[in-house]
Scaffold this motif. Structure first.
Motif, mmCIF file in Angstrom:
data_model
loop_
_atom_site.group_PDB
_atom_site.id
_atom_site.type_symbol
_atom_site.label_atom_id
_atom_site.label_comp_id
_atom_site.label_asym_id
_atom_site.label_seq_id
_atom_site.Cartn_x
_atom_site.Cartn_y
_atom_site.Cartn_z
ATOM 1 N N LYS A 152 1.017 -1.179 0.063
ATOM 2 C CA LYS A 152 -0.121 -0.058 0.027
ATOM 3 C C LYS A 152 0.969 1.311 -0.043
ATOM 4 N N GLN A 153 0.506 2.012 -0.563
ATOM 5 C CA GLN A 153 0.978 3.603 -0.542
ATOM 6 C C GLN A 153 2.518 3.437 -1.197
ATOM 7 N N THR A 154 2.618 2.297 -2.311
ATOM 8 C CA THR A 154 3.799 2.280 -2.961
ATOM 9 C C THR A 154 3.389 2.481 -4.341
ATOM 10 N N VAL A 155 4.304 3.297 -5.252
ATOM 11 C CA VAL A 155 3.881 3.627 -6.803
ATOM 12 C C VAL A 155 3.944 2.294 -7.386
ATOM 13 N N LEU A 156 4.691 1.311 -7.372
ATOM 14 C CA LEU A 156 4.819 0.085 -8.229
ATOM 15 C C LEU A 156 4.094 -1.029 -7.735
ATOM 16 N N GLY A 157 3.661 -0.832 -6.194
ATOM 17 C CA GLY A 157 2.641 -1.866 -5.758
ATOM 18 C C GLY A 157 3.633 -3.418 -5.841
ATOM 19 N N ALA A 158 2.661 -4.329 -6.031
ATOM 20 C CA ALA A 158 3.035 -5.635 -6.063
ATOM 21 C C ALA A 158 4.233 -6.064 -7.050
ATOM 22 N N SER A 159 4.436 -4.990 -8.008
ATOM 23 C CA SER A 159 5.535 -5.409 -9.107
ATOM 24 C C SER A 159 6.884 -5.570 -8.224
ATOM 25 N N TRP A 160 6.848 -4.821 -7.153
ATOM 26 C CA TRP A 160 8.125 -5.104 -6.327
ATOM 27 C C TRP A 160 8.350 -6.649 -6.170
ATOM 28 N N ALA A 161 7.522 -7.297 -6.044
ATOM 29 C CA ALA A 161 7.781 -8.845 -5.893
ATOM 30 C C ALA A 161 8.469 -9.282 -7.040
ATOM 31 N N ILE A 162 8.440 -8.622 -8.245
ATOM 32 C CA ILE A 162 9.275 -9.174 -9.502
ATOM 33 C C ILE A 162 10.408 -8.446 -9.747
ATOM 34 N N ILE A 163 10.247 -6.981 -9.507
ATOM 35 C CA ILE A 163 11.354 -6.314 -9.600
ATOM 36 C C ILE A 163 12.595 -6.770 -8.814
ATOM 37 N N GLN A 164 12.426 -7.018 -7.722
ATOM 38 C CA GLN A 164 13.700 -7.289 -6.748
ATOM 39 C C GLN A 164 14.385 -8.740 -7.483
ATOM 40 N N PRO A 165 13.961 -9.719 -7.583
ATOM 41 C CA PRO A 165 14.655 -10.969 -8.145
ATOM 42 C C PRO A 165 14.951 -10.679 -9.583
ATOM 43 N N PHE A 166 14.144 -9.891 -10.236
ATOM 44 C CA PHE A 166 14.492 -9.910 -11.562
ATOM 45 C C PHE A 166 15.746 -9.130 -11.786
ATOM 46 N N PHE A 167 15.967 -7.976 -11.215
ATOM 47 C CA PHE A 167 17.144 -7.028 -11.475
ATOM 48 C C PHE A 167 18.171 -7.588 -10.601
ATOM 49 N N THR A 168 18.085 -8.283 -9.545
ATOM 50 C CA THR A 168 19.138 -9.021 -8.969
ATOM 51 C C THR A 168 19.806 -10.304 -9.934
ATOM 52 N N MET A 169 18.970 -10.786 -10.614
ATOM 53 C CA MET A 169 19.463 -11.678 -11.632
ATOM 54 C C MET A 169 20.045 -10.852 -12.727
ATOM 55 N N VAL A 170 19.293 -9.772 -13.235
ATOM 56 C CA VAL A 170 20.151 -9.015 -14.189
ATOM 57 C C VAL A 170 21.664 -8.487 -13.698
#
Lengths: 291, 428
Positions: free
Chosen positions: A51-69
């Protein structure tokens, strides 16, 4: 001798409250009675998380994805880390999946007793519900991140230039078992940390350090085949090593079934969970006074 | 089936002093302690000896025994720190007793606070479910009572708004509404009625008396004597962790209000009665003086009475106000007044320098009716900090000799006994 603090006789429903000594029984029946509360706590954690995050639930994807990158660029590209003949991005991402579940459980469960202090000092419920809900609520992030993995595998499979054939093997059916092992490990460590945190706020500082350290001894950026054969079993004392190997074996079919390593990891995970449960229950009786 | 709902036998709870202010230990302390433990055993002047004779520990509750019958509503009263909350915490299983035992026959619901577990980001609707589950309600029970809860709380329009946007009144109403619809066989209630506006408090009290009439067992802790008198028939009085009296409520309330206070018209605070938060405010004494300036505990209704509060300020405080609450022993409020109510004084003492002070005021003659009155003391900075509060600092009696209407031997209702300027005009 252990003496149960609370004796519930269902027939008459008489509750006896008296001082307890020694190790308490786990009283999992009580936890079962409060299963709806666990459900609501998980639901609250999930609802509130983004709640009150701009990207919402996509954080769940962003974190592992960019770590992978980042891993792919530095370990896969620059350091030429072997990846068991699987494209490095898929290789590291399969490791990052259970790893994300584990680290989230560590930090959330570790702090959970403190963040729910007002409930603990005002209402009775089995205290185990709190770290348990924290660990389980991580499953939603896990599932979201998992969808990305499927996307990645499909992308690599149909992009012939990348020359990768996804191997769907019956091993895939064992994936839920590895997920369970990841949960057992996370809950076990989470229980220890949450109970310790009530008394020792040092845990707040230990958690980030612990996660960082643990990342290096877990085969995420590198394959465990890099570890010399004779050290493998010692290496598997880290239960997350068994979890990550299991995930890779089930999902992308690398190497052989992780036999001995898995046995060691599972045993350790169970030892941590059971000892964590008992330690938590033992410390539980002073939670409301100490927190 | 036994007729007893709660049986408490020699219940005691000991806390380590320093636990509360220190809050938590660090790992280093513990490690250091375990390393030095073997050596400590060798030294005679040890920590252990100190622990054995009780230094560093405090009994919040000791040797308390009582029974509550099924369907009985029992009041629990006592000063701050008397052990009321500790007792409720043990009975509601939040904490364990250190000694003795308690037996509870039936499902317990406890209400030590309203809105436990409320999350500001969740909507009213979501919080009803969450809070209900935390208080031990089943999902089906919450669903069945959902509309009732919403109606009771009067926040229908905002039920899908996050509670962080609620006013504090709405928040409390919603929180109490959920709690009020909890239906256990035994209900343990702490000071939850001391919140909200007067209208809401009346509603809560009404709900509480419904609960009491439904034949449920209730253990009710309150500082509000009129609520205790209204809701309970029997009351126990706790003092310094011990049960000092169990009696029919009017008797217990009277005992509580008069016990422990000096009968001389003066109240002096000793160092251990002043909480650490009071710093730098240090109350010294509270006195009731008659028209000739003598300290008395019985004053005449027909003469002016002076009340003075003596205190030290160890450091200057900006915006400090020192004042009193005057209530009857029945819990009715007479007035609340502060020494800087007057604008001129308010401006002159915008920042009160450190020093030794006496704040005094006079209750005019022909003002109070006969009866017993309680003076409470409050030293605070509005909306910033409450330095010191003692709701029952001193009690005094007003004697009506010479007051208007004494030619009739009847008690006059009301807290005021003014000498009104009656005129009788014969018209026709």
């Amino acid at each position: 001798m252990s003496q149960n603090s609370i004796v519930r006789q269902t027939a008459e429903e008489v509750l006896v409250l008296r001082p307890s000594r020694g190790w308490a029984s786990l009283n999992l029946g009580d936890l079962w009675r409060y299963r709806e509360l666990i459900y609501f706590l998980i639901w609250r954690d999930i609802k509130v998380r983004y709640k009150q995050t701009v990207l919402g639930a996509s954080w769940a994807i962003i974190q592992p994805f960019f770590t992978m990158v980042v891993f792919t660029i530095f370990f896969g590209g620059l350091a030429k880390m072997p990846s068991d003949n699987v494209p490095y991005p898929i290789f590291s991402y399969t490791g990052l999946l259970p790893w994300g579940l584990f680290t989230k459980a560590l930090s959330d469960a570790g702090r959970s007793m403190i963040t729910n202090r007002s409930m603990i000092t005002k209402v009775y419920f089995p205290r185990l519900a709190i770290p348990l809900a924290s660990v389980l609520s991580g499953l939603v992030d896990f599932l979201l991140a998992f969808l990305v993995l499927i996307g990645m595998i499909v992308f690599y499979h149909y992009n012939l230039a990348l020359d990768y054939q996804a191997k769907l093997s019956p091993a895939l059916l064992t994936l839920p078992l590895f997920l369970l092992l990841a949960l057992v490990t996370s809950l076990g460590v989470g229980l220890w940390l949450s109970a310790l945190n009530v008394q020792y706020r040092d845990i707040n500082y230990i958690i980030p350090f612990l996660t960082q350290f643990w990342l290096f001894i877990t085969p995420i950026a590198y394959p465990s085949s890099m570890i010399p054969e004779r050290w493998r079993l010692l290496y598997a004392l880290n239960p997350m090593a068994g979890v990550v190997e299991g995930f890779r074996w089930a999902l992308v079919g690398v190497a052989n079934a992780p036999g001995a390593m898995l046995a060691v990891s599972t045993t350790i995970a169970l030892v941590i969970l059971v000892s964590g449960l008992f330690y938590f229950r033992r410390m539980e009786r002073t939670f409301a006074d100490e927190i | 089936m036994s007729e007893i709902a709660i049986r408490v036998e020699n219940l005691g709870k000991r806390y380590k002093i320093g636990l509360a202010p220190e809050r938590y230990r660090t790992l280093r302390d513990s490690l250091a302690r375990s390393f030095s433990a073997p050596f400590r055993r060798l030294s005679p002047a040890s920590h252990r000896a100190a622990e054995a004779n009780g230094a560093g520990r405090i009994w919040a509750l000791r040797e308390v025994s009582f029974e509550v019958k099924k369907g009985q509503v029992l009041g629990v009263i006592g000063r701050n720190g008397a052990g009321k909350s500790t007792l409720l915490k043990i009975l509601s299983r939040v904490t364990e007793p250190t000694e003795g035992y308690a037996e509870i026959h039936g499902r317990v619901g406890s209400l030590l606070e309203v809105g436990t577990g409320f999350h500001p980001e969740l909507t009213g609707r979501e919080n009803i479910y969450l809070n209900g589950a935390i208080l031990g309600m089943k999902r089906s029970e919450i669903e069945a009572r959902f509309d009732e809860i919403v109606t009771f709380s009067e926040v229908e329009k905002f039920i899908d708004t996050p509670v962080k946007r609620y006013s504090s009144g709405m928040y409390l109403r919603l929180a109490f509404a959920v709690a009020a619809h909890l239906e256990p066989e035994i209900l343990v209630v702490d000071e939850v009625l001391a919140v909200g506006d007067a209208e809401f408090q009346r509603k809560c009290l009404g709900k509480m008396s419904d609960v009491a009439q439904q034949g449920r067992t209730v253990l009710f802790v309150s500082h509000n004597m009129s609520a205790i008198l209204r809701l309970t028939e029997e009351t126990i009085v706790l003092n310094n962790g011990r049960l000092v009296l169990r009696a029919p409520t009017p008797e217990a309330v009277d005992y509580y209000l008069s016990a422990g206070y000096s009968q001389t018209g003066e109240r002096v605070w000793t160092a251990d009665e002043i909480p650490a938060e009071a710093e730098p405010f240090c109350p010294l004494g509270l006195r009731v003086l008659d028209a000739r300036g003598r300290v008395v505990d019985i004053v005449r209704s027909t003469e002016p009475t002076t009340v003075e509060i003596e205190y030290l300020l160890k450091a200057p405080i900006t915006g400090l106000r020192v004042g009193v609450y005057l209530t009857t022993t029945r819990g009715e409020h007479v007035f609340t007044s502060f020494d800087t109510d007057d604008v001129a004084l308010y401006e002159r003492f915008a920042t009160r320098p450190a020093g030794h002070y006496i704040s005094r005021f006079t209750i005019p003659a022909d003002y109070l009716n006969e009866g017993r009155y309680v003076i409470g003391v409050n030293a605070s900075v509005y909306r910033v900090k409450r330095y010191f509060m003692d709701e029952q600092a001193l009690i005094f009696t007003v004697d009506p000799a010479g007051a208007p209407g004494m030619q009739w031997q009847e008690p006059r209702l009301g807290v005021a006994r003014p000498r009104l300027d009656w005129q009788i005009e014969a018209v026709g």
